[in-house]
Design a protein around this motif. Sequence first.
Motif, PDB file in Angstrom:
ATOM      1  N   VAL A 189       0.825  -0.983  -0.029  1.00 21.70           N
ATOM      2  CA  VAL A 189      -0.078   0.025   0.138  1.00 21.70           C
ATOM      3  C   VAL A 189       0.963   1.147  -0.042  1.00 21.70           C
ATOM      4  CG1 VAL A 189      -1.663   1.348   1.290  1.00 21.70           C
ATOM      5  CG2 VAL A 189      -1.756  -1.249   1.350  1.00 21.70           C
ATOM      6  N   VAL A 190       0.944   1.999  -0.940  1.00 23.67           N
ATOM      7  CA  VAL A 190       1.747   3.216  -0.946  1.00 23.67           C
ATOM      8  C   VAL A 190       0.776   4.397  -1.120  1.00 23.67           C
ATOM      9  CG1 VAL A 190       3.231   1.810  -2.629  1.00 23.67           C
ATOM     10  CG2 VAL A 190       1.571   3.023  -3.599  1.00 23.67           C
ATOM     11  N   GLY A 191      -0.466   4.469  -1.036  1.00 29.77           N
ATOM     12  CA  GLY A 191      -1.144   5.656  -0.819  1.00 29.77           C
ATOM     13  C   GLY A 191      -2.656   5.326  -0.334  1.00 29.77           C
ATOM     14  N   ARG A 192      -3.221   6.306   0.324  1.00 28.06           N
ATOM     15  CA  ARG A 192      -4.681   6.122   0.933  1.00 28.06           C
ATOM     16  C   ARG A 192      -5.410   7.396   0.445  1.00 28.06           C
ATOM     17  NH1 ARG A 192      -6.085   2.344   4.666  1.00 28.06           N
ATOM     18  NH2 ARG A 192      -8.093   3.266   4.089  1.00 28.06           N
ATOM     19  N   GLY A 193      -6.388   7.126  -0.441  1.00 28.87           N
ATOM     20  CA  GLY A 193      -7.317   8.352  -0.529  1.00 28.87           C
ATOM     21  C   GLY A 193      -6.483   9.520  -1.179  1.00 28.87           C
ATOM     22  N   GLY A 194      -7.235  10.542  -1.016  1.00 30.19           N
ATOM     23  CA  GLY A 194      -6.605  11.628  -1.581  1.00 30.19           C
ATOM     24  C   GLY A 194      -8.037  12.682  -2.045  1.00 30.19           C
ATOM     25  N   ASP A 195      -7.598  14.107  -2.583  1.00 28.06           N
ATOM     26  CA  ASP A 195      -8.644  15.024  -2.480  1.00 28.06           C
ATOM     27  C   ASP A 195      -9.629  14.544  -3.481  1.00 28.06           C
ATOM     28  OD1 ASP A 195      -7.093  16.459  -0.775  1.00 28.06           O
ATOM     29  OD2 ASP A 195      -6.035  17.737  -2.178  1.00 28.06           O
ATOM     30  N   ALA A 196      -9.128  14.031  -4.710  1.00 27.14           N
ATOM     31  CA  ALA A 196     -10.208  13.477  -5.672  1.00 27.14           C
ATOM     32  C   ALA A 196     -11.128  12.480  -5.358  1.00 27.14           C
ATOM     33  CB  ALA A 196      -9.371  13.118  -6.768  1.00 27.14           C
ATOM     34  N   ASP A 197     -10.681  11.486  -4.564  1.00 27.36           N
ATOM     35  CA  ASP A 197     -11.406  10.488  -4.227  1.00 27.36           C
ATOM     36  C   ASP A 197     -10.985   9.731  -2.808  1.00 27.36           C
ATOM     37  OD1 ASP A 197     -13.333   8.226  -3.559  1.00 27.36           O
ATOM     38  OD2 ASP A 197     -13.423   7.805  -5.803  1.00 27.36           O
ATOM     39  N   PRO A 198     -11.377  10.138  -1.458  1.00 26.45           N
ATOM     40  CA  PRO A 198     -10.737   9.487  -0.698  1.00 26.45           C
ATOM     41  C   PRO A 198     -11.117   8.141  -0.183  1.00 26.45           C
ATOM     42  CG  PRO A 198     -12.894  10.538  -0.027  1.00 26.45           C
ATOM     43  CD  PRO A 198     -12.631  10.990  -1.308  1.00 26.45           C
ATOM     44  N   ARG A 199     -11.917   7.332  -1.284  1.00 28.40           N
ATOM     45  CA  ARG A 199     -12.245   6.085  -0.880  1.00 28.40           C
ATOM     46  C   ARG A 199     -11.512   4.999  -1.717  1.00 28.40           C
ATOM     47  NH1 ARG A 199     -17.909   6.852  -3.464  1.00 28.40           N
ATOM     48  NH2 ARG A 199     -16.702   7.822  -4.863  1.00 28.40           N
ATOM     49  N   VAL A 200     -10.300   5.580  -2.231  1.00 32.46           N
ATOM     50  CA  VAL A 200      -9.398   4.643  -3.053  1.00 32.46           C
ATOM     51  C   VAL A 200      -8.221   4.490  -2.427  1.00 32.46           C
ATOM     52  CG1 VAL A 200     -10.331   5.543  -5.212  1.00 32.46           C
ATOM     53  CG2 VAL A 200      -8.408   6.548  -4.186  1.00 32.46           C
ATOM     54  N   THR A 201      -7.443   3.411  -2.567  1.00 32.80           N
ATOM     55  CA  THR A 201      -6.016   2.857  -2.189  1.00 32.80           C
ATOM     56  C   THR A 201      -5.364   2.485  -3.004  1.00 32.80           C
ATOM     57  OG1 THR A 201      -7.346   1.737  -0.269  1.00 32.80           O
ATOM     58  CG2 THR A 201      -5.066   0.976  -0.656  1.00 32.80           C
ATOM     59  N   SER A 202      -3.983   3.097  -3.168  1.00 32.56           N
ATOM     60  CA  SER A 202      -2.913   2.868  -4.199  1.00 32.56           C
ATOM     61  C   SER A 202      -2.079   1.776  -3.772  1.00 32.56           C
ATOM     62  CB  SER A 202      -2.251   4.277  -4.307  1.00 32.56           C
ATOM     63  OG  SER A 202      -3.107   5.223  -4.757  1.00 32.56           O
ATOM     64  N   VAL A 218       1.663   1.761 -10.341  1.00 35.88           N
ATOM     65  CA  VAL A 218       0.865   1.719  -9.181  1.00 35.88           C
ATOM     66  C   VAL A 218      -0.490   1.613  -9.846  1.00 35.88           C
ATOM     67  CG1 VAL A 218      -0.046   3.262  -7.316  1.00 35.88           C
ATOM     68  CG2 VAL A 218       2.354   3.272  -7.781  1.00 35.88           C
ATOM     69  N   ALA A 219      -1.463   0.867  -9.007  1.00 38.75           N
ATOM     70  CA  ALA A 219      -2.713   0.801  -9.299  1.00 38.75           C
ATOM     71  C   ALA A 219      -3.660   1.433  -8.145  1.00 38.75           C
ATOM     72  CB  ALA A 219      -3.200  -0.686  -9.446  1.00 38.75           C
ATOM     73  N   VAL A 220      -4.552   2.055  -8.728  1.00 39.96           N
ATOM     74  CA  VAL A 220      -5.547   2.837  -7.847  1.00 39.96           C
ATOM     75  C   VAL A 220      -6.825   1.981  -7.537  1.00 39.96           C
ATOM     76  CG1 VAL A 220      -6.702   4.887  -7.247  1.00 39.96           C
ATOM     77  CG2 VAL A 220      -4.518   5.172  -8.248  1.00 39.96           C
ATOM     78  N   VAL A 221      -7.076   1.510  -6.382  1.00 45.51           N
ATOM     79  CA  VAL A 221      -8.309   0.602  -6.345  1.00 45.51           C
ATOM     80  C   VAL A 221      -9.287   1.070  -5.510  1.00 45.51           C
ATOM     81  CG1 VAL A 221      -8.849  -1.636  -5.769  1.00 45.51           C
ATOM     82  CG2 VAL A 221      -6.367  -1.126  -6.458  1.00 45.51           C
ATOM     83  N   PRO A 222     -10.605   1.472  -6.099  1.00 41.20           N
ATOM     84  CA  PRO A 222     -11.586   1.689  -5.555  1.00 41.20           C
ATOM     85  C   PRO A 222     -11.940   0.836  -4.127  1.00 41.20           C
ATOM     86  CG  PRO A 222     -12.161   1.710  -7.595  1.00 41.20           C
ATOM     87  CD  PRO A 222     -10.891   0.828  -7.491  1.00 41.20           C
ATOM     88  N   ALA A 223     -12.631   1.314  -3.151  1.00 36.49           N
ATOM     89  CA  ALA A 223     -12.990   0.669  -1.771  1.00 36.49           C
ATOM     90  C   ALA A 223     -13.809  -0.573  -2.157  1.00 36.49           C
ATOM     91  CB  ALA A 223     -13.922   1.380  -0.939  1.00 36.49           C
ATOM     92  N   GLY A 224     -13.484  -1.958  -1.728  1.00 39.64           N
ATOM     93  CA  GLY A 224     -14.554  -2.868  -2.069  1.00 39.64           C
ATOM     94  C   GLY A 224     -14.044  -3.780  -3.066  1.00 39.64           C
ATOM     95  N   CYS A 225     -12.895  -3.502  -3.872  1.00 35.36           N
ATOM     96  CA  CYS A 225     -12.683  -3.903  -5.094  1.00 35.36           C
ATOM     97  C   CYS A 225     -11.313  -5.020  -4.783  1.00 35.36           C
ATOM     98  CB  CYS A 225     -12.132  -3.076  -5.999  1.00 35.36           C
ATOM     99  SG  CYS A 225     -13.611  -2.278  -6.637  1.00 35.36           S
ATOM    100  N   LEU A 226     -10.629  -5.081  -3.542  1.00 33.34           N
ATOM    101  CA  LEU A 226      -9.427  -5.855  -3.640  1.00 33.34           C
ATOM    102  C   LEU A 226      -9.353  -6.523  -2.292  1.00 33.34           C
ATOM    103  CD1 LEU A 226      -6.691  -6.812  -5.017  1.00 33.34           C
ATOM    104  CD2 LEU A 226      -5.833  -4.882  -4.184  1.00 33.34           C
ATOM    105  N   TRP A 227      -8.927  -7.715  -1.928  1.00 32.60           N
ATOM    106  CA  TRP A 227      -8.929  -8.217  -0.440  1.00 32.60           C
ATOM    107  C   TRP A 227      -7.460  -9.018  -0.521  1.00 32.60           C
ATOM    108  CZ3 TRP A 227     -13.176  -7.923  -3.328  1.00 32.60           C
ATOM    109  CH2 TRP A 227     -14.221  -7.257  -2.728  1.00 32.60           C
ATOM    110  N   VAL A 228      -6.985  -9.128   0.524  1.00 36.75           N
ATOM    111  CA  VAL A 228      -5.892  -9.758   0.851  1.00 36.75           C
ATOM    112  C   VAL A 228      -5.942 -10.846   1.847  1.00 36.75           C
ATOM    113  CG1 VAL A 228      -4.114  -7.896   0.082  1.00 36.75           C
ATOM    114  CG2 VAL A 228      -5.101  -8.040   2.601  1.00 36.75           C
ATOM    115  N   LEU A 229      -5.136 -11.670   1.903  1.00 36.10           N
ATOM    116  CA  LEU A 229      -5.312 -12.897   2.842  1.00 36.10           C
ATOM    117  C   LEU A 229      -5.056 -12.396   4.058  1.00 36.10           C
ATOM    118  CD1 LEU A 229      -3.159 -15.476   1.105  1.00 36.10           C
ATOM    119  CD2 LEU A 229      -5.505 -15.285   1.063  1.00 36.10           C
ATOM    120  N   ALA A 230      -5.892 -12.702   5.028  1.00 34.30           N
ATOM    121  CA  ALA A 230      -5.794 -12.332   6.585  1.00 34.30           C
ATOM    122  C   ALA A 230      -5.190 -13.242   7.498  1.00 34.30           C
ATOM    123  CB  ALA A 230      -7.255 -11.836   7.250  1.00 34.30           C
ATOM    124  N   PRO A 231      -4.349 -12.787   8.419  1.00 31.03           N
ATOM    125  CA  PRO A 231      -3.990 -11.472   8.803  1.00 31.03           C
ATOM    126  C   PRO A 231      -2.957 -10.828   7.794  1.00 31.03           C
ATOM    127  CG  PRO A 231      -2.906 -12.927  10.285  1.00 31.03           C
ATOM    128  CD  PRO A 231      -3.932 -13.819   9.414  1.00 31.03           C
TER     129      PRO A 231
END
Length: 239
Positions: A189-202, A218-231
């Motif tokens: 994770v190299v970035g979280r949100g931003g002025d344009a859209d706070p719901r995205v993760t880079s 870098v891929a900018v991923v909207p919320a609820g689109c990418l999941w990682v193995l937990a923990p």
Amino acid sequence: MRELTADGSSVTQDYLKAVWAASEWGGEGASITGLARRMGVAPSTASENVARLVEAGLLEHAPYRAVTLSAQGQRLARGMVRRHRLLETYLVAALGFEWDEVHAEAEVLEHAVSDRLLAALDAALGHPARDPHGDPIPTADGRVAVPDLCAVDSLRVGQCGVVGRIRDDSDVLKQLAQAGIGLDTRVLVVGRGGDADPRVTSVRAVRSDGAAAGEGPVAVVPAGCLWVLAPPDAAQAPQ
């Protein structure tokens, strides 16, 4: 309009699969308006079809509550989900389709493929446990192994995680592919949100060959689109 019956018509199967999708990852069920959008029909038509499937014993629905599957509906929906995801997997693994192309093809094929052919595809693929997007494939006897995942949105900047599931969205899939990110890729994770859209993760792929984590697209991923193995792997980015 295609006929809706309780004996396995394609429209019945589509409704059951839609309700399954709305419930699979912890959702309460499907709404009438959500089903109408997915089926491309008016809400009144979706409501009538749900009522018919409730009467047939395949769905359960109380006023102002979500639509859910009955026990019989779950069995039928599980079979359709198995068909769809095995077909998607075969199209990618054996026929070279891109992962953003296979959903529409599988939607057509799933209503026609025989049980015998499906079993042959399953065997040819080595009985896969998940489809190209990370969704679990039910086994022939109805078992579903759901992985333990968390949204990449929940990771802090500098944390890493291994991709376990990706939303079946063509734009997201294309962007992730361009960034070299797929299932089992370790991402940073190299970035979280931003002025344009706070719901995205880079996120950026962390290459296994030892290349610096600061390299690559870098891929900018909207919320609820990418999941990682937990923990998630909480290791910080290499300096």
